[in-house]
Scaffold this active site. Structure first.
Site, short mmCIF file in Angstrom:
data_model
loop_
_atom_site.label_atom_id
_atom_site.label_comp_id
_atom_site.label_asym_id
_atom_site.label_seq_id
_atom_site.Cartn_x
_atom_site.Cartn_y
_atom_site.Cartn_z
N ASP A 93 0.87 -1.17 0.00
CA ASP A 93 0.00 0.00 0.00
C ASP A 93 0.90 1.22 0.00
O ASP A 93 1.65 1.45 0.96
CB ASP A 93 -0.89 -0.03 1.25
N VAL A 94 0.85 2.03 -1.06
CA VAL A 94 1.78 3.16 -1.17
C VAL A 94 1.54 4.23 -0.13
O VAL A 94 2.40 5.09 0.08
CB VAL A 94 1.74 3.78 -2.58
N ASN A 119 1.90 5.46 -10.45
CA ASN A 119 0.65 5.39 -11.19
C ASN A 119 -0.54 5.04 -10.30
O ASN A 119 -1.68 5.17 -10.73
CB ASN A 119 0.79 4.33 -12.30
N TYR A 150 -10.39 14.10 -7.83
CA TYR A 150 -9.31 13.52 -8.63
C TYR A 150 -8.39 14.60 -9.20
O TYR A 150 -7.17 14.52 -9.11
CB TYR A 150 -9.94 12.69 -9.75
N LYS A 197 -4.38 15.42 -8.34
CA LYS A 197 -3.36 15.38 -9.38
C LYS A 197 -2.66 16.74 -9.53
O LYS A 197 -1.46 16.80 -9.85
CB LYS A 197 -3.99 14.96 -10.72
N THR A 222 -9.38 1.34 -19.85
CA THR A 222 -8.88 0.77 -18.61
C THR A 222 -10.07 0.38 -17.74
O THR A 222 -11.21 0.70 -18.06
CB THR A 222 -8.00 1.77 -17.84
N ASP A 223 -9.79 -0.27 -16.60
CA ASP A 223 -10.88 -0.61 -15.69
C ASP A 223 -11.62 0.65 -15.25
O ASP A 223 -12.84 0.65 -15.11
CB ASP A 223 -10.34 -1.34 -14.46
#
Length: 253
Positions: free
Chosen positions: A60-61, A88, A159, A163, A195-196
């Site tokens: 877990d980052v 990422n 989001y 970012k 992507t998902d």
């Protein structure tokens, strides 16, 4: 340092864009750490084609201890420290503007969840990886952003804010680490096909974006991944603190 001489860590690499980035580095001969949080089977499938040059590793980052342990394990496995980190990893998110909260309704908890992974995760990775990079006078750190900074056409408030903060950290880290031979750059994409996370996006949105780009198509994860290779390659040695937009020319300012 050539890509095929490097050890590359890609976070959130079990699926989607991260998987494409990890595969691109593997294809170019790098040794690759395919980091994942929950997608164990998918991460193993990403690493499998590259044999002993790749390994899937859970961490877990947002946990600095887990990040440090992952880097240490990678160094033991490959016999040399990680030279390139691609951050990422993304907090759970689905790219469907119709389902996202508008500014009047969104909660700080939504922002905090995104900040934890995007910004705290990046800080943990930079702090854990940069000492070994500095010791050898070479390191590459690449963060993944978004073209929504310049083109906020959908209400992805949490989001986009996370970012944007990550871009600021990218640039301040570049200034701090540059004298040690470490570059820090960001690549920002738009909607990727597919992507998902972007699978929830209506087809009409993909079509609209395609018609709005000079290339008349939506960028794929594989195309984006190829651009990531540049920032790890010898050809980017004089580039740091930059944000390269990879979206087929949709955003040009």
């Amino acid at each position: 340092m050539r890509i095929d001489e490097q050890v590359v860590l890609v976070t959130g690499a079990g699926r989607g864009l991260g998987a494409a980035i990890a595969a691109a580095f593997g294809r170019e001969g790098a040794r690759v750490v395919v980091n994942y949080r929950r997608s164990a089977e998918a991460a193993a499938a990403v690493s499998a084609p590259f044999g002993d040059r790749a390994m899937a590793m859970q961490a877990d980052v947002t946990d600095p201890g887990a990040v440090a342990a992952m880097l240490s394990t990678a160094e033991i496995r490959f016999g040399t420290p990680v030279t390139t980190v691609v951050h990422n990893a993304l907090s759970d998110f689905r790219f469907n503007g119709d389902d996202r909260a508008k500014i009047a309704d969104i909660s700080w908890a939504d922002f905090a969840a995104q900040m934890e992974v995007s910004v705290r995760g990046a800080l943990n990775l930079i702090q854990a990886a940069s000492p070994a990079m500095a010791a050898r006078g070479f390191g590459r750190i690449v963060t993944i952003g978004t073209n929504l900074f310049q083109n906020p056409v959908v209400p992805y408030h949490d989001y986009t804010a996370a970012k944007a903060a990550l871009l600021s950290l990218t640039r301040t880290a570049a200034a701090d680490l540059g004298p040690q031979g470490i570059t820090v750059n960001m690549l920002s994409g738009g909607l990727l096909r597919t992507t998902d996370a972007s699978a929830a996006t209506p087809g009409a949105v993909f079509d609209l974006i395609a018609q709005s780009t000079p290339l008349r198509r939506v960028t794929t994860p594989e195309e984006f991944a190829d651009a990531v290779l540049f920032f790890a390659s010898p050809w980017s040695r004089a580039v740091t603190g930059q944000n390269l937009v990879v979206d087929g020319g949709l955003v040009r300012d």
